[in-house]
Design a protein around this motif. Structure first.
Motif, PDB file in Angstrom:
ATOM      1  N   SER A 101       0.830  -1.203   0.000  1.00 51.66           N
ATOM      2  CA  SER A 101       0.000   0.000   0.000  1.00 51.66           C
ATOM      3  C   SER A 101       0.868   1.257   0.000  1.00 51.66           C
ATOM      4  CB  SER A 101      -0.915   0.002   1.228  1.00 51.66           C
ATOM      5  OG  SER A 101      -1.593   1.225   1.327  1.00 51.66           O
ATOM      6  N   ARG A 102       0.428   2.266  -0.749  1.00 54.03           N
ATOM      7  CA  ARG A 102       1.132   3.542  -0.790  1.00 54.03           C
ATOM      8  C   ARG A 102       0.469   4.566   0.123  1.00 54.03           C
ATOM      9  NH1 ARG A 102       6.016   3.515  -2.022  1.00 54.03           N
ATOM     10  NH2 ARG A 102       5.901   5.690  -2.681  1.00 54.03           N
ATOM     11  N   ARG A 103      -0.696   4.221   0.666  1.00 56.51           N
ATOM     12  CA  ARG A 103      -1.358   5.146   1.579  1.00 56.51           C
ATOM     13  C   ARG A 103      -0.608   5.190   2.902  1.00 56.51           C
ATOM     14  NH1 ARG A 103      -7.319   3.372   2.462  1.00 56.51           N
ATOM     15  NH2 ARG A 103      -7.262   5.195   3.834  1.00 56.51           N
ATOM     16  N   PRO A 104      -0.545   6.356   3.558  1.00 58.12           N
ATOM     17  CA  PRO A 104       0.036   6.415   4.898  1.00 58.12           C
ATOM     18  C   PRO A 104      -0.731   5.472   5.821  1.00 58.12           C
ATOM     19  CG  PRO A 104      -0.254   8.610   4.007  1.00 58.12           C
ATOM     20  CD  PRO A 104      -0.982   7.672   3.084  1.00 58.12           C
ATOM     21  N   ARG A 105      -0.013   4.770   6.680  1.00 64.34           N
ATOM     22  CA  ARG A 105      -0.626   3.744   7.512  1.00 64.34           C
ATOM     23  C   ARG A 105      -0.500   4.076   9.001  1.00 64.34           C
ATOM     24  NH1 ARG A 105       2.184   1.693   3.550  1.00 64.34           N
ATOM     25  NH2 ARG A 105       3.832   0.424   4.471  1.00 64.34           N
ATOM     26  N   PHE A 106      -1.537   3.730   9.722  1.00 62.53           N
ATOM     27  CA  PHE A 106      -1.604   3.936  11.162  1.00 62.53           C
ATOM     28  C   PHE A 106      -1.870   2.582  11.809  1.00 62.53           C
ATOM     29  CE2 PHE A 106      -4.818   5.330  14.648  1.00 62.53           C
ATOM     30  CZ  PHE A 106      -3.855   5.245  15.642  1.00 62.53           C
ATOM     31  N   TYR A 107      -0.857   2.036  12.466  1.00 64.01           N
ATOM     32  CA  TYR A 107      -1.030   0.797  13.213  1.00 64.01           C
ATOM     33  C   TYR A 107      -1.477   1.156  14.630  1.00 64.01           C
ATOM     34  CZ  TYR A 107       0.978  -2.314   9.694  1.00 64.01           C
ATOM     35  OH  TYR A 107       1.196  -3.060   8.551  1.00 64.01           O
ATOM     36  N   PHE A 108      -2.647   0.657  14.994  1.00 67.72           N
ATOM     37  CA  PHE A 108      -3.226   0.966  16.303  1.00 67.72           C
ATOM     38  C   PHE A 108      -3.492  -0.325  17.065  1.00 67.72           C
ATOM     39  CE2 PHE A 108      -6.842  -0.023  13.655  1.00 67.72           C
ATOM     40  CZ  PHE A 108      -7.719  -0.684  14.502  1.00 67.72           C
ATOM     41  N   SER A 109      -3.642  -0.201  18.356  1.00 66.51           N
ATOM     42  CA  SER A 109      -3.982  -1.360  19.177  1.00 66.51           C
ATOM     43  C   SER A 109      -4.847  -0.926  20.346  1.00 66.51           C
ATOM     44  CB  SER A 109      -2.720  -2.045  19.714  1.00 66.51           C
ATOM     45  OG  SER A 109      -3.068  -3.136  20.553  1.00 66.51           O
ATOM     46  N   PHE A 110      -5.886  -1.702  20.615  1.00 70.08           N
ATOM     47  CA  PHE A 110      -6.738  -1.419  21.773  1.00 70.08           C
ATOM     48  C   PHE A 110      -5.995  -1.684  23.072  1.00 70.08           C
ATOM     49  CE2 PHE A 110     -10.114  -2.753  18.603  1.00 70.08           C
ATOM     50  CZ  PHE A 110     -10.489  -1.459  18.312  1.00 70.08           C
ATOM     51  N   ARG A 111      -4.924  -2.458  22.986  1.00 77.59           N
ATOM     52  CA  ARG A 111      -4.155  -2.791  24.170  1.00 77.59           C
ATOM     53  C   ARG A 111      -3.339  -1.608  24.684  1.00 77.59           C
ATOM     54  NH1 ARG A 111       0.656  -7.377  24.604  1.00 77.59           N
ATOM     55  NH2 ARG A 111       1.483  -6.682  26.590  1.00 77.59           N
ATOM     56  N   GLU A 113      -7.453  16.866  16.574  1.00 79.39           N
ATOM     57  CA  GLU A 113      -6.644  17.911  15.954  1.00 79.39           C
ATOM     58  C   GLU A 113      -6.494  17.766  14.440  1.00 79.39           C
ATOM     59  OE1 GLU A 113      -2.903  18.349  17.954  1.00 79.39           O
ATOM     60  OE2 GLU A 113      -3.804  18.090  19.930  1.00 79.39           O
ATOM     61  N   HIS A 114      -6.561  16.535  13.943  1.00 79.73           N
ATOM     62  CA  HIS A 114      -6.338  16.296  12.516  1.00 79.73           C
ATOM     63  C   HIS A 114      -7.338  15.263  11.981  1.00 79.73           C
ATOM     64  CE1 HIS A 114      -2.585  18.529  12.851  1.00 79.73           C
ATOM     65  NE2 HIS A 114      -2.294  17.795  13.906  1.00 79.73           N
ATOM     66  N   PRO A 115      -8.625  15.526  12.113  1.00 78.70           N
ATOM     67  CA  PRO A 115      -9.621  14.529  11.700  1.00 78.70           C
ATOM     68  C   PRO A 115      -9.565  14.190  10.213  1.00 78.70           C
ATOM     69  CG  PRO A 115     -10.652  16.662  12.138  1.00 78.70           C
ATOM     70  CD  PRO A 115      -9.258  16.746  12.662  1.00 78.70           C
ATOM     71  N   GLN A 116      -9.236  15.148   9.371  1.00 81.76           N
ATOM     72  CA  GLN A 116      -9.163  14.874   7.937  1.00 81.76           C
ATOM     73  C   GLN A 116      -8.029  13.894   7.640  1.00 81.76           C
ATOM     74  OE1 GLN A 116     -11.147  15.512   5.504  1.00 81.76           O
ATOM     75  NE2 GLN A 116      -9.839  14.634   3.900  1.00 81.76           N
ATOM     76  N   VAL A 117      -6.893  14.072   8.290  1.00 84.47           N
ATOM     77  CA  VAL A 117      -5.778  13.153   8.114  1.00 84.47           C
ATOM     78  C   VAL A 117      -6.172  11.760   8.592  1.00 84.47           C
ATOM     79  CG1 VAL A 117      -3.422  12.601   8.837  1.00 84.47           C
ATOM     80  CG2 VAL A 117      -4.036  14.959   8.296  1.00 84.47           C
ATOM     81  N   LEU A 118      -6.831  11.692   9.733  1.00 85.21           N
ATOM     82  CA  LEU A 118      -7.245  10.402  10.277  1.00 85.21           C
ATOM     83  C   LEU A 118      -8.139   9.654   9.298  1.00 85.21           C
ATOM     84  CD1 LEU A 118      -7.143   8.514  12.727  1.00 85.21           C
ATOM     85  CD2 LEU A 118      -9.149   9.684  13.625  1.00 85.21           C
ATOM     86  N   ARG A 119      -9.009  10.385   8.616  1.00 84.32           N
ATOM     87  CA  ARG A 119      -9.904   9.739   7.651  1.00 84.32           C
ATOM     88  C   ARG A 119      -9.151   9.200   6.441  1.00 84.32           C
ATOM     89  NH1 ARG A 119     -13.423  13.978   9.348  1.00 84.32           N
ATOM     90  NH2 ARG A 119     -12.659  15.389   7.714  1.00 84.32           N
ATOM     91  N   GLU A 120      -8.021   9.809   6.133  1.00 87.86           N
ATOM     92  CA  GLU A 120      -7.284   9.407   4.941  1.00 87.86           C
ATOM     93  C   GLU A 120      -6.280   8.293   5.205  1.00 87.86           C
ATOM     94  OE1 GLU A 120      -5.531  12.858   3.244  1.00 87.86           O
ATOM     95  OE2 GLU A 120      -7.443  13.870   2.899  1.00 87.86           O
ATOM     96  N   LEU A 121      -5.962   8.039   6.448  1.00 84.20           N
ATOM     97  CA  LEU A 121      -4.988   7.003   6.772  1.00 84.20           C
ATOM     98  C   LEU A 121      -5.577   5.614   6.564  1.00 84.20           C
ATOM     99  CD1 LEU A 121      -3.435   8.398  10.088  1.00 84.20           C
ATOM    100  CD2 LEU A 121      -2.578   8.641   7.744  1.00 84.20           C
ATOM    101  N   GLU A 122      -4.701   4.674   6.291  1.00 87.51           N
ATOM    102  CA  GLU A 122      -5.101   3.259   6.266  1.00 87.51           C
ATOM    103  C   GLU A 122      -4.910   2.719   7.670  1.00 87.51           C
ATOM    104  OE1 GLU A 122      -3.602  -0.933   4.268  1.00 87.51           O
ATOM    105  OE2 GLU A 122      -3.391   0.933   3.124  1.00 87.51           O
ATOM    106  N   TRP A 123      -5.993   2.335   8.304  1.00 88.08           N
ATOM    107  CA  TRP A 123      -5.944   1.861   9.681  1.00 88.08           C
ATOM    108  C   TRP A 123      -5.645   0.365   9.696  1.00 88.08           C
ATOM    109  CZ3 TRP A 123     -10.265   4.341  13.163  1.00 88.08           C
ATOM    110  CH2 TRP A 123     -10.331   5.712  12.905  1.00 88.08           C
ATOM    111  N   ARG A 124      -4.666  -0.038  10.505  1.00 91.07           N
ATOM    112  CA  ARG A 124      -4.315  -1.448  10.606  1.00 91.07           C
ATOM    113  C   ARG A 124      -4.178  -1.854  12.071  1.00 91.07           C
ATOM    114  NH1 ARG A 124       0.021  -3.018   5.868  1.00 91.07           N
ATOM    115  NH2 ARG A 124      -1.206  -2.294   4.075  1.00 91.07           N
TER     116      ARG A 124
END
Length: 235
Positions: A2-12, A26-37
């Motif tokens: 993937s070429r989209r910026p990626r955000f690796y998150f964890s509930f832990r 602070e950056h909701p538009q950026v958050l919407r554009e990220l690939e969440w993993r």
């Protein structure tokens, strides 16, 4: 890849929760554009499936000293954001329950809403997100079929999807969260969030605005850390 910026998150991870909070406020538009993993420590079944795919889970157990530091550091960072943290008790954590349910939420078109609700339940309400019934209740509250969320951990197709997600974690070299990737650039920890935002530049439709944001994350969040190996992130 993937070429989209990626955000690796964890509930832990509480640092992942705080990074999500900062992006959302602070950056909701950026958050919407990220690939969440999603990122999580696999159980025996998931790790076996990952191994069969040729992958491995990169994990280093946290020392007692670092854990004690984390407790104080996270409370300090949460208070700075006007948040009250309620530490959950993880007597028998089973991270697949919440993280595989995330895929059910994505299928229902409610991935972001599910993430927000689970983060709030875990870190502000102290609820047990390893309980399938709790996850079903949280899912239903944001429009995700409860049965789909509850049963995700038991369904072969979701397990296979989870194994592929774990393989992506390995291939991206993700060793903790929050973890951000922009092209060849990698950033670990909430202390690196502003650097990640600056790196985006024109890589997202809102990237240029990040460089002139009147209230960037670094303006209000202390980026110093007492541990050079701990950039505001954890596994």
């Amino acid at each position: 890849m993937s070429r989209r910026p990626r955000f690796y998150f964890s509930f832990r991870s509480p640092y992942s929760w705080l990074a999500y909070h900062d992006l959302r406020t602070e950056h909701p538009q950026v958050l919407r554009e990220l690939e969440w993993r999603p990122f999580w420590e696999p159980d025996v079944q998931s790790e076996r499936m990952l191994t069969e795919l040729g992958g491995r889970f990169i994990y280093a157990p946290m020392s007692k000293e670092k854990h004690l530091y984390l407790l104080r550091d996270v409370r300090r960072l949460a208070q700075r954001r006007g948040l009250t943290i309620t530490w959950p008790l993880d007597d028998a954590p089973w991270w697949e329950v919440a993280h595989l349910a995330y895929f059910a939420a994505v299928d229902a078109g409610q991935g972001p809403a599910f993430v927000e609700r689970v983060y709030r339940a875990r870190w502000q309400e102290g609820r047990n997100i390893s309980d399938p019934d709790t996850i079903a209740e949280l899912a239903e509250s944001v429009g995700v079929p409860g049965d789909a969320a509850r049963s995700a951990v038991d369904r072969t197709e979701m397990r296979e999807r989870g194994a592929q997600a774990l393989l992506a974690i390995d291939r991206d070299g993700v060793f903790g969260v929050p973890f951000f990737i922009d092209r060849s650039q990698r950033f670990w920890g909430i202390d690196r969030l502003n650097d990640f935002l600056a790196s985006l530049g024109g890589n997202t439709t809102s990237g240029a605005a990040l460089l002139t944001d009147a209230s960037p994350a670094s303006a209000t969040h202390d980026r110093r850390t007492a541990d050079h190996g701990h950039a505001g992130g954890c596994g």
